[in-house]
Design a protein around this motif. Structure first.
Motif, mmCIF file in Angstrom:
data_model
loop_
_atom_site.group_PDB
_atom_site.id
_atom_site.type_symbol
_atom_site.label_atom_id
_atom_site.label_comp_id
_atom_site.label_asym_id
_atom_site.label_seq_id
_atom_site.Cartn_x
_atom_site.Cartn_y
_atom_site.Cartn_z
ATOM 1 N N GLY A 104 -88.580 -12.646 29.001
ATOM 2 C CA GLY A 104 -89.979 -12.252 29.162
ATOM 3 C C GLY A 104 -90.656 -12.923 30.350
ATOM 4 N N LEU A 105 -89.902 -13.198 31.389
ATOM 5 C CA LEU A 105 -90.423 -13.841 32.592
ATOM 6 C C LEU A 105 -90.272 -12.909 33.780
ATOM 7 C CD1 LEU A 105 -88.623 -17.309 32.243
ATOM 8 C CD2 LEU A 105 -91.005 -16.834 31.717
ATOM 9 N N SER A 106 -90.973 -13.233 34.837
ATOM 10 C CA SER A 106 -90.715 -12.521 36.086
ATOM 11 C C SER A 106 -89.458 -13.145 36.700
ATOM 12 C CB SER A 106 -91.885 -12.658 37.051
ATOM 13 O OG SER A 106 -91.977 -13.976 37.542
ATOM 14 N N ARG A 107 -88.844 -12.436 37.618
ATOM 15 C CA ARG A 107 -87.636 -12.949 38.270
ATOM 16 C C ARG A 107 -87.958 -14.249 39.012
ATOM 17 N NH1 ARG A 107 -86.155 -8.387 40.235
ATOM 18 N NH2 ARG A 107 -87.247 -8.670 42.189
ATOM 19 N N GLY A 108 -89.122 -14.315 39.661
ATOM 20 C CA GLY A 108 -89.524 -15.523 40.383
ATOM 21 C C GLY A 108 -89.695 -16.715 39.455
ATOM 22 N N GLU A 109 -90.325 -16.466 38.299
ATOM 23 C CA GLU A 109 -90.506 -17.548 37.316
ATOM 24 C C GLU A 109 -89.160 -18.045 36.796
ATOM 25 O OE1 GLU A 109 -94.799 -16.244 35.350
ATOM 26 O OE2 GLU A 109 -92.952 -15.327 34.618
ATOM 27 N N LEU A 110 -88.225 -17.123 36.571
ATOM 28 C CA LEU A 110 -86.901 -17.516 36.098
ATOM 29 C C LEU A 110 -86.185 -18.360 37.145
ATOM 30 C CD1 LEU A 110 -84.581 -17.356 34.030
ATOM 31 C CD2 LEU A 110 -83.844 -15.265 35.194
ATOM 32 N N ILE A 111 -86.218 -17.922 38.390
ATOM 33 C CA ILE A 111 -85.552 -18.678 39.461
ATOM 34 C C ILE A 111 -86.184 -20.054 39.594
ATOM 35 C CG2 ILE A 111 -85.165 -18.761 41.956
ATOM 36 C CD1 ILE A 111 -84.899 -15.670 41.847
ATOM 37 N N GLU A 112 -87.513 -20.127 39.488
ATOM 38 C CA GLU A 112 -88.195 -21.420 39.569
ATOM 39 C C GLU A 112 -87.755 -22.343 38.433
ATOM 40 O OE1 GLU A 112 -92.720 -23.273 39.898
ATOM 41 O OE2 GLU A 112 -92.427 -21.111 39.681
ATOM 42 N N SER A 113 -87.631 -21.819 37.214
ATOM 43 C CA SER A 113 -87.214 -22.661 36.083
ATOM 44 C C SER A 113 -85.764 -23.120 36.245
ATOM 45 C CB SER A 113 -87.402 -21.927 34.757
ATOM 46 O OG SER A 113 -86.470 -20.878 34.619
ATOM 47 N N ILE A 114 -84.902 -22.241 36.763
ATOM 48 C CA ILE A 114 -83.509 -22.622 37.004
ATOM 49 C C ILE A 114 -83.441 -23.744 38.042
ATOM 50 C CG2 ILE A 114 -81.305 -21.826 37.990
ATOM 51 C CD1 ILE A 114 -81.907 -19.074 36.687
ATOM 52 N N LEU A 115 -84.234 -23.625 39.104
ATOM 53 C CA LEU A 115 -84.249 -24.661 40.143
ATOM 54 C C LEU A 115 -84.777 -25.988 39.596
ATOM 55 C CD1 LEU A 115 -85.500 -22.620 43.224
ATOM 56 C CD2 LEU A 115 -83.251 -23.665 42.931
ATOM 57 N N LYS A 116 -85.843 -25.918 38.793
ATOM 58 C CA LYS A 116 -86.393 -27.150 38.204
ATOM 59 C C LYS A 116 -85.364 -27.831 37.308
ATOM 60 C CE LYS A 116 -91.332 -26.080 38.135
ATOM 61 N NZ LYS A 116 -92.481 -25.757 37.279
ATOM 62 N N ASN A 117 -84.693 -27.042 36.450
ATOM 63 C CA ASN A 117 -83.673 -27.611 35.568
ATOM 64 C C ASN A 117 -82.533 -28.229 36.362
ATOM 65 O OD1 ASN A 117 -85.149 -26.773 33.358
ATOM 66 N ND2 ASN A 117 -83.947 -24.924 33.032
ATOM 67 N N SER A 118 -82.127 -27.562 37.415
ATOM 68 C CA SER A 118 -81.052 -28.078 38.258
ATOM 69 C C SER A 118 -81.469 -29.369 38.948
ATOM 70 C CB SER A 118 -80.651 -27.028 39.292
ATOM 71 O OG SER A 118 -79.659 -27.524 40.143
ATOM 72 N N MET A 119 -82.703 -29.411 39.432
ATOM 73 C CA MET A 119 -83.204 -30.615 40.100
ATOM 74 C C MET A 119 -83.292 -31.769 39.117
ATOM 75 S SD MET A 119 -83.964 -29.859 43.360
ATOM 76 C CE MET A 119 -85.240 -30.981 43.859
ATOM 77 N N THR A 120 -83.730 -31.507 37.890
ATOM 78 C CA THR A 120 -83.826 -32.548 36.873
ATOM 79 C C THR A 120 -82.431 -33.088 36.536
ATOM 80 O OG1 THR A 120 -85.784 -31.503 35.952
ATOM 81 C CG2 THR A 120 -84.638 -33.065 34.542
ATOM 82 N N ALA A 121 -81.471 -32.179 36.353
ATOM 83 C CA ALA A 121 -80.100 -32.579 36.027
ATOM 84 C C ALA A 121 -79.486 -33.385 37.177
ATOM 85 C CB ALA A 121 -79.248 -31.351 35.728
ATOM 86 N N THR A 122 -79.758 -32.978 38.392
ATOM 87 C CA THR A 122 -79.234 -33.700 39.554
ATOM 88 C C THR A 122 -79.857 -35.087 39.648
ATOM 89 O OG1 THR A 122 -78.929 -31.613 40.739
ATOM 90 C CG2 THR A 122 -78.976 -33.613 42.066
ATOM 91 N N ALA A 123 -81.155 -35.186 39.386
ATOM 92 C CA ALA A 123 -81.836 -36.480 39.425
ATOM 93 C C ALA A 123 -81.289 -37.420 38.352
ATOM 94 C CB ALA A 123 -83.334 -36.296 39.256
ATOM 95 N N LEU A 124 -80.968 -36.869 37.174
ATOM 96 C CA LEU A 124 -80.399 -37.683 36.102
ATOM 97 C C LEU A 124 -79.019 -38.207 36.473
ATOM 98 C CD1 LEU A 124 -81.489 -35.693 32.907
ATOM 99 C CD2 LEU A 124 -82.400 -37.885 33.730
ATOM 100 N N ASN A 125 -78.209 -37.346 37.110
ATOM 101 C CA ASN A 125 -76.861 -37.744 37.522
ATOM 102 C C ASN A 125 -76.903 -38.788 38.630
ATOM 103 O OD1 ASN A 125 -75.577 -36.076 35.688
ATOM 104 N ND2 ASN A 125 -75.407 -34.376 37.119
ATOM 105 N N ILE A 126 -77.872 -38.716 39.494
ATOM 106 C CA ILE A 126 -77.988 -39.680 40.599
ATOM 107 C C ILE A 126 -78.415 -41.039 40.072
ATOM 108 C CG2 ILE A 126 -79.351 -40.257 42.669
ATOM 109 C CD1 ILE A 126 -79.382 -37.294 43.344
ATOM 110 N N SER A 127 -79.296 -41.040 39.080
ATOM 111 C CA SER A 127 -79.825 -42.303 38.568
ATOM 112 C C SER A 127 -78.839 -43.038 37.666
ATOM 113 C CB SER A 127 -81.132 -42.057 37.823
ATOM 114 O OG SER A 127 -80.903 -41.263 36.670
ATOM 115 N N LYS A 128 -77.731 -42.404 37.292
ATOM 116 C CA LYS A 128 -76.755 -43.075 36.412
ATOM 117 C C LYS A 128 -75.931 -44.082 37.155
ATOM 118 C CE LYS A 128 -76.212 -39.541 32.946
ATOM 119 N NZ LYS A 128 -75.300 -38.619 32.312
#
Length: 97
Positions: free
Chosen positions: A73-97
Motif C-alpha cells: 500500500g505504498l508508492s514505489r518511491g516510498e518503498l524504495i526509500e524504506s528499502i534504502l533506509k533499512n539497508s543504511m541502518t543494517a550497514t551502520a550496524l555492521n560497521i559499528s560491530k
C-alpha cells in the motif's frame, strides 16, 4: 421563421449558443501550465526537504518493486526509500560491530 438545428444556411442564429465542453479557466496554454505546475512541485519538494534521484533498473526489478509497493500500500518511491533506509541502518550496524 423557425430555428432548425439541421439548418446550415442560418448558422448565425446559433452563434450565441454555448459550445459543449469545459470552459477555459486559465489564460496560459497547456504547455505553459505544465511548466508552472512542475516548478511549483519542485519548490514544494525542496521546502519539504526532498531531493530528486533518478536511476535505471532492469524491467524485472521494476515490476517486482511495483508489485511489492501495491501489496504494502505504498508508492514505489516510498518503498524504495524504506528499502534504502533499512539497508543504511543494517550497514551502520555492521560497521559499528
Amino acid at each position: 421563421m423557425a430555428k432548425e438545428a439541421s439548418d446550415l444556411t442560418t448558422i448565425d442564429l446559433f452563434s450565441d449558443e454555448k459550445r459543449p465542453g469545459r470552459p477555459k479557466t486559465n489564460p496560459h496554454s497547456r504547455s505553459v501550465q505544465v511548466k508552472i505546475n512542475k516548478r511549483n512541485q519542485v519548490k514544494r519538494d525542496k521546502n519539504n526537504g526532498l531531493k530528486r534521484v533518478e536511476f535505471k533498473i532492469h524491467q524485472d526489478l521494476f515490476e517486482q518493486l511495483d508489485d511489492l509497493a501495491k501489496v504494502k500500500g505504498l508508492s514505489r518511491g516510498e518503498l524504495i526509500e524504506s528499502i534504502l533506509k533499512n539497508s543504511m541502518t543494517a550497514t551502520a550496524l555492521n560497521i559499528s560491530k
